[in-house]
Design a protein around this motif. Structure first.
Motif, PDB file in Angstrom:
ATOM      1  N   GLY A  21      16.689  10.246  50.901  1.00 37.20           N
ATOM      2  CA  GLY A  21      17.887  10.701  50.205  1.00 37.20           C
ATOM      3  C   GLY A  21      18.817   9.605  49.752  1.00 37.20           C
ATOM      4  N   LEU A  22      18.497   8.331  49.894  1.00 39.04           N
ATOM      5  CA  LEU A  22      19.391   7.238  49.506  1.00 39.04           C
ATOM      6  C   LEU A  22      19.216   6.881  48.032  1.00 39.04           C
ATOM      7  CD1 LEU A  22      18.959   4.823  52.578  1.00 39.04           C
ATOM      8  CD2 LEU A  22      20.802   6.488  52.155  1.00 39.04           C
ATOM      9  N   GLN A  23      20.301   6.361  47.484  1.00 41.25           N
ATOM     10  CA  GLN A  23      20.263   5.835  46.127  1.00 41.25           C
ATOM     11  C   GLN A  23      19.462   4.524  46.113  1.00 41.25           C
ATOM     12  OE1 GLN A  23      21.431   7.357  43.378  1.00 41.25           O
ATOM     13  NE2 GLN A  23      21.962   9.095  44.720  1.00 41.25           N
ATOM     14  N   PRO A  24      18.950   4.144  44.940  1.00 37.79           N
ATOM     15  CA  PRO A  24      18.103   2.941  44.880  1.00 37.79           C
ATOM     16  C   PRO A  24      18.758   1.687  45.473  1.00 37.79           C
ATOM     17  CG  PRO A  24      17.884   4.175  42.856  1.00 37.79           C
ATOM     18  CD  PRO A  24      18.965   4.869  43.636  1.00 37.79           C
ATOM     19  N   HIS A  25      20.080   1.460  45.168  1.00 36.64           N
ATOM     20  CA  HIS A  25      20.683   0.227  45.682  1.00 36.64           C
ATOM     21  C   HIS A  25      20.839   0.291  47.201  1.00 36.64           C
ATOM     22  CE1 HIS A  25      24.118   2.958  45.083  1.00 36.64           C
ATOM     23  NE2 HIS A  25      24.720   2.255  46.056  1.00 36.64           N
ATOM     24  N   ASP A  26      21.059   1.527  47.730  1.00 40.40           N
ATOM     25  CA  ASP A  26      21.141   1.660  49.189  1.00 40.40           C
ATOM     26  C   ASP A  26      19.772   1.478  49.838  1.00 40.40           C
ATOM     27  OD1 ASP A  26      23.879   2.140  49.147  1.00 40.40           O
ATOM     28  OD2 ASP A  26      23.579   4.284  48.747  1.00 40.40           O
ATOM     29  N   VAL A  27      18.714   1.942  49.145  1.00 38.12           N
ATOM     30  CA  VAL A  27      17.360   1.741  49.669  1.00 38.12           C
ATOM     31  C   VAL A  27      17.072   0.247  49.833  1.00 38.12           C
ATOM     32  CG1 VAL A  27      14.906   1.984  49.160  1.00 38.12           C
ATOM     33  CG2 VAL A  27      16.465   3.898  48.751  1.00 38.12           C
ATOM     34  N   ARG A  28      17.501  -0.542  48.837  1.00 39.92           N
ATOM     35  CA  ARG A  28      17.252  -1.992  48.916  1.00 39.92           C
ATOM     36  C   ARG A  28      17.958  -2.608  50.116  1.00 39.92           C
ATOM     37  NH1 ARG A  28      17.830  -1.563  43.246  1.00 39.92           N
ATOM     38  NH2 ARG A  28      20.007  -2.255  43.378  1.00 39.92           N
ATOM     39  N   LYS A  29      19.187  -2.190  50.382  1.00 40.32           N
ATOM     40  CA  LYS A  29      19.940  -2.749  51.506  1.00 40.32           C
ATOM     41  C   LYS A  29      19.295  -2.386  52.847  1.00 40.32           C
ATOM     42  CE  LYS A  29      24.455  -2.782  49.182  1.00 40.32           C
ATOM     43  NZ  LYS A  29      25.830  -2.231  49.214  1.00 40.32           N
ATOM     44  N   VAL A  30      18.911  -1.124  52.978  1.00 39.70           N
ATOM     45  CA  VAL A  30      18.321  -0.682  54.245  1.00 39.70           C
ATOM     46  C   VAL A  30      16.962  -1.342  54.459  1.00 39.70           C
ATOM     47  CG1 VAL A  30      17.419   1.303  55.496  1.00 39.70           C
ATOM     48  CG2 VAL A  30      19.553   1.522  54.215  1.00 39.70           C
TER      49      VAL A  30
END
Length: 553
Positions: A21-30
């Motif tokens: 459920g994360l946005q693409p930029h949040d996926v990169r951070k995680v």
């Protein structure tokens, strides 16, 4: 359990849930956060593996039964021969740690130029040159440095004092004097051997001026005993340490004056060994000086690569070599002057002192039979003193029959060479061994024998001895001290009567022989009648074969 051959294991459900459920930029951070966490875990695991491997290695029967001190003792006795021996440090961590703590191993590594020539001088890696030096502590070590030697020595100031042998390349340029000053300002209390190499295509102006170099005081190099030069770099007074005992000098291919060498020798009166390879005999000496005395010299060796016969003569007129020194001179390309001028022997000049003390002289004239011309002929002379098995005087002349004007016969060369010994008062025994095909004329035999006025024993091996016997028969009262005569000749059967005639005439004239040994043709020996005649003239008569003759003294 999943089969690892089917591909990587899937991510754990917890990691997938974090990304759901994360946005693409949040996926990169995680994802980046989890990547860093897993990398840290990998480093920890690798560390665990190394530690477990070390523990496992210590349980190997060899390691378990031998204390580390014993293994280090084993490593001390390993003599490395090349870079491949560094693989010993890759066996296991225990071996690596122990070898790193074994200075003897690294001292031996530093002595191998094939290893040190490829080491990095400027890094702190475990396989850099400085690291090798550090691990050799606290033992004395040897260094073989190429260009940039002085700069490297400055990077290891705390270890320079442990160097006992140093090889380096000297720069021949305007900064030569400054370089030597900086080098000799280093403290090397253990240095015993220094080898200096130089390479240049032109000689810097003023480099040989001895006034620009001072004799060192020796306090920083108190143990320096051996000095070697290779190339055009002359051993100037800057290298004349008072502790020096041995000098080896290869002068390269230059033709500048050797004044600096003479200044060096004058400042090193304690020299015991002097070895020189003179490739360019065009070098000239300064004549406006007194002869240099080397009273402690034990070995003098000179090798001349070009056909300049007077070089050794001129040198030995200006350097006094004591009679107790072993002198070895080799002319590789012959001499362009008469052989009687190879070395000074006249009492009117500064002669070689060894000439005054030699008691026995051996002369060998041989050649390489695989070569058809005279280029492989070799004339060898050895002079011995009583109670010494090694020659005090050794002269070797390649191409002795060559001169500037024309080739001469071996007979001419032998008679010319004998002129070196006309002033040898102690010379009593002469042995000549001439290869098959070398003949000597009666006139030359007369000259040869006349060069040894105190001759008491003569041994000759030659193809034909007829000319020698003719001279002895015609001159029965000459060489009155001659008492022992040994002759081996291949045509011995044809000279039996000549032999008897020469012995009989000497006996009638009061020059009776005490001993004679004769080896002639094995097919025709001396008859019983002739043997009885000889035995009536000589106290001891011996007939031997050629093999026995070669071993006679």
């Amino acid at each position: 359990m999943a089969d690892s051959s089917c591909g990587p294991r899937p991510l754990p459900p917890d990691d997938l849930a974090l990304l759901s459920g994360l946005q693409p930029h949040d996926v990169r951070k995680v994802a980046e956060s989890k990547i860093q966490a897993y990398r840290a875990m990998i480093e920890d695991i690798n560390g665990y593996i190394i530690q477990l491997s070390t523990i496992q290695n210590t349980t190997v029967p060899l390691h378990a039964s031998l204390p580390p001190e014993i293994l280090m003792h084993v490593f001390r006795h390993i003599l490395p021969t090349g870079p491949s021996d560094l693989r010993l440090t890759h066996v296991c961590k225990l071996w690596r740690d122990l070898i790193f703590r074994t200075p003897e191993f690294w001292v031996d590594m530093l002595a191998i130029s094939a290893v040190t020539a490829h080491l990095d001088h400027n890094t702190d890696s475990p396989l850099s040159f400085p690291s090798f030096v550090v691990r050799s502590s606290p033992l004395p070590f040897e260094l073989d440095l190429h260009r940039g030697a002085l700069d490297f020595l400055r990077t290891i100031p705390s270890h320079v004092s442990r160097i006992h042998s140093l090889s380096l390349h000297l720069p021949l340029g305007s900064d030569y004097a400054a370089y030597l000053t900086a080098l000799f300002n280093l403290d090397m209390p253990l240095l015993e051997t220094m080898r200096c190499s130089t390479y240049a295509t032109a000689w810097p102006i003023g480099l040989t001026d001895s006034t620009t170099h001072r004799v060192p005081d020796g306090q920083k190099f108190p143990r320096l005993r051996k000095l070697a030069f290779c190339g055009p770099g002359l051993p100037t007074r800057a290298f004349a340490f008072p502790s020096l005992r041995e000098l080896k000098f290869d002068d390269g291919m230059f033709s500048e004056p050797l004044g600096p060498l003479m200044d060096f020798l004058e400042s090193c009166a304690q020299l015991e060994v002097l070895e020189m390879n003179i490739q360019s005999p065009a070098r000239q000496f300064r004549t406006e000086r007194d002869a240099v005395s080397l009273p402690h010299l034990k070995i003098f060796s000179l090798l001349l690569d070009a056909p300049e016969g007077l070089w050794a003569y001129d040198f030995l007129e200006q350097v006094i070599v004591p009679a107790t020194a072993q002198m070895n001179i080799t002319w590789l390309a012959g001499s362009d002057h008469p052989l009687r001028y190879l070395i000074p022997t006249s009492p009117l000049s500064l002669s070689v002192e060894a000439i005054q003390v030699i008691h026995t002289l051996t002369i060998r004239f041989n050649y390489d039979r695989t070569v058809r011309d005279d280029s492989k002929w070799i004339l060898s002379v050895n002079g011995f003193v009583p109670s010494h098995s090694q020659p005090y005087l050794k002269l070797t002349i390649h191409c002795p029959c060559w001169t500037l004007e024309e080739d001469v016969r071996p007979s001419d060369a032998l008679s010319d060479l004998s002129g070196l010994f006309t002033c040898a008062p102690s010379l009593q025994k002469v042995k000549l061994r001439l290869d098959h095909g070398i003949t000597v004329t009666p006139d030359h035999w007369f000259v040869i024998l006349n060069s040894f006025p105190s001759l008491s024993s003569l041994t000759v091996r030659i193809g034909s001895c007829r000319s020698l016997l003719t001279v002895l028969r015609r001159n029965p009262t000459r060489w009155p001290a001659l008492r022992r005569l040994s002759i081996s000749c291949r045509n011995g059967s044809g000279v039996h009567e000549c032999l008897l005639s020469a012995i009989e005439r000497r006996a009638r004239e009061g020059s009776r022989l005490e001993y004679i040994a004769f080896s002639g043709s094995p097919r025709r020996r001396l008859s019983e009648h002739r043997m009885r005649r000889l035995e009536g003239l000589v106290d001891e008569v011996t007939t031997v074969n050629e093999v026995e003759f070669c071993g006679m003294h």
